[in-house]
Design a protein around this motif. Structure first.
Motif, short mmCIF file in Angstrom:
data_model
loop_
_atom_site.label_atom_id
_atom_site.label_comp_id
_atom_site.label_asym_id
_atom_site.label_seq_id
_atom_site.Cartn_x
_atom_site.Cartn_y
_atom_site.Cartn_z
N ALA A 3 0.63 -1.43 -0.17
CA ALA A 3 -0.08 0.01 0.05
C ALA A 3 1.06 1.24 -0.04
N ALA A 4 1.91 1.35 0.87
CA ALA A 4 2.88 2.46 0.75
C ALA A 4 3.46 2.72 -0.53
N TYR A 5 3.85 1.59 -1.01
CA TYR A 5 4.77 1.49 -2.36
C TYR A 5 3.60 2.25 -3.39
N LEU A 6 2.48 1.81 -3.40
CA LEU A 6 1.65 2.49 -4.36
C LEU A 6 1.26 3.65 -4.09
N ALA A 7 1.24 4.26 -2.99
CA ALA A 7 0.80 5.44 -2.58
C ALA A 7 1.87 6.62 -3.04
N LYS A 8 3.16 6.19 -2.90
CA LYS A 8 4.53 7.04 -3.11
C LYS A 8 4.59 6.96 -4.65
N LEU A 9 3.78 6.11 -5.46
CA LEU A 9 3.66 6.27 -6.92
C LEU A 9 2.76 6.99 -7.41
N GLY A 10 1.59 7.61 -6.58
CA GLY A 10 0.94 8.52 -6.88
C GLY A 10 -0.66 7.94 -6.70
N TRP A 11 -0.98 6.56 -6.32
CA TRP A 11 -2.31 6.00 -6.47
C TRP A 11 -2.94 6.58 -5.09
N ASP A 12 -4.22 6.69 -5.54
CA ASP A 12 -5.32 6.91 -4.12
C ASP A 12 -5.56 5.71 -3.57
N VAL A 13 -4.77 5.32 -2.58
CA VAL A 13 -4.87 4.08 -2.06
C VAL A 13 -5.71 3.92 -0.64
N THR A 14 -6.63 2.90 -0.93
CA THR A 14 -7.37 2.29 0.28
C THR A 14 -6.80 0.89 0.52
N ALA A 15 -6.47 0.66 1.84
CA ALA A 15 -5.79 -0.74 2.33
C ALA A 15 -6.64 -1.30 3.18
N PHE A 16 -6.97 -2.36 3.39
CA PHE A 16 -7.64 -3.10 4.21
C PHE A 16 -7.21 -4.52 4.80
N ASP A 17 -7.29 -4.92 5.91
CA ASP A 17 -7.10 -5.98 6.68
C ASP A 17 -8.14 -6.55 7.57
N ILE A 18 -8.52 -7.93 7.67
CA ILE A 18 -9.36 -8.08 8.69
C ILE A 18 -8.87 -8.25 10.14
#
Length: 224
Positions: A82-97
């Motif tokens: 998630a952090a990697y994609l955010a640094k690339l400029g993606w608008d990131v939502t990350a979820f876990d149970i």
């Protein structure tokens, strides 16, 4: 991160198997994720799939594909992908149970524009359907028992927006033999079923650069 000894690795594997069996016996087969994160008490070395970096296969994919948009990271763990994609400029939502995993990862990656959510893959918010330009699943389906793996996998494709991309990464079962998981390496037949109704762009089977065994991993990519 400290390198674990072979004895420690074996003990951790046994501990995870025990947690998974206990969760299945209680008819709550996904509960062991929270059990593991909570009992680890902030010790990253106790989370065997967390290496501190985004997955090599995801990095390789982004180097050849650079669109941007809304990305959803499934079972985000300690948040490296998630952090990697955010640094690339993606608008990131990350979820876990696991609430512990979400709290932990939000602290590790404090300052990044990521929406962290506690959600269950088997019961996702209805308004997430058709909303995501990229959905990334890394090593999650392989950690889910077979009886819920199929219904869990069916939740992924509907999340994609038009022209969206689904990526699944995990261990590949090249022998056809059943293993004592988790994790359970996935067969080609199952992998291809994950993106049912989508156009499969690629399915690559190869070694991860950090693996010191003959195990194989896959990355499969689909488009809507």
């Amino acid at each position: 991160m400290r390198v674990m000894s072979e004895k420690e690795i074996a003990e951790l594997r046994d501990r995870i198997h025990s947690m998974a069996r206990s969760a299945e016996a209680k008819n709550d087969p996904l509960a062991w994720f929270e059990d593991l994160y909570e009992s680890s008490e902030g010790n990253v070395s106790m989370i065997p799939w967390s290496r501190g970096d985004p997955h090599q296969f995801l990095v390789e994919w982004t180097e050849s594909n650079n669109p941007k948009g809304k990305a959803l990271v499934v079972g985000s763990g300690l948040g490296e992908d998630a952090a990697y994609l955010a640094k690339l400029g993606w608008d990131v939502t990350a979820f876990d149970i696991s609430p512990t995993a979400i709290e932990w990862s939000s602290r590790i990656h404090d300052g990044l524009n990521i929406q962290w959510r506690v959600e269950n893959l088997l019961d996702l918010p209805q308004d997430w359907t058709g909303q995501w330009d990229l959905v990334v699943e890394v090593h999650i389906l392989q950690a889910i028992p077979e009886e819920v793996r199929y219904p869990a996998s069916e939740k992924l494709a509907p999340l994609l927006a038009l022209d969206g991309t689904l990526i699944s990464i995990g261990l590949f079962n090249s022998s056809g033999e059943h293993s004592e998981g988790p994790p359970w390496p996935l067969s080609e037949t199952f992998i291809r079923s994950i993106g049912e109704g989508l156009d499969q762009i690629s399915l690559e089977v190869k070694k991860h650069q950090e693996d010191d065994t003959d195990r194989l991993r896959y990355i499969s990519v689909w488009k809507r």
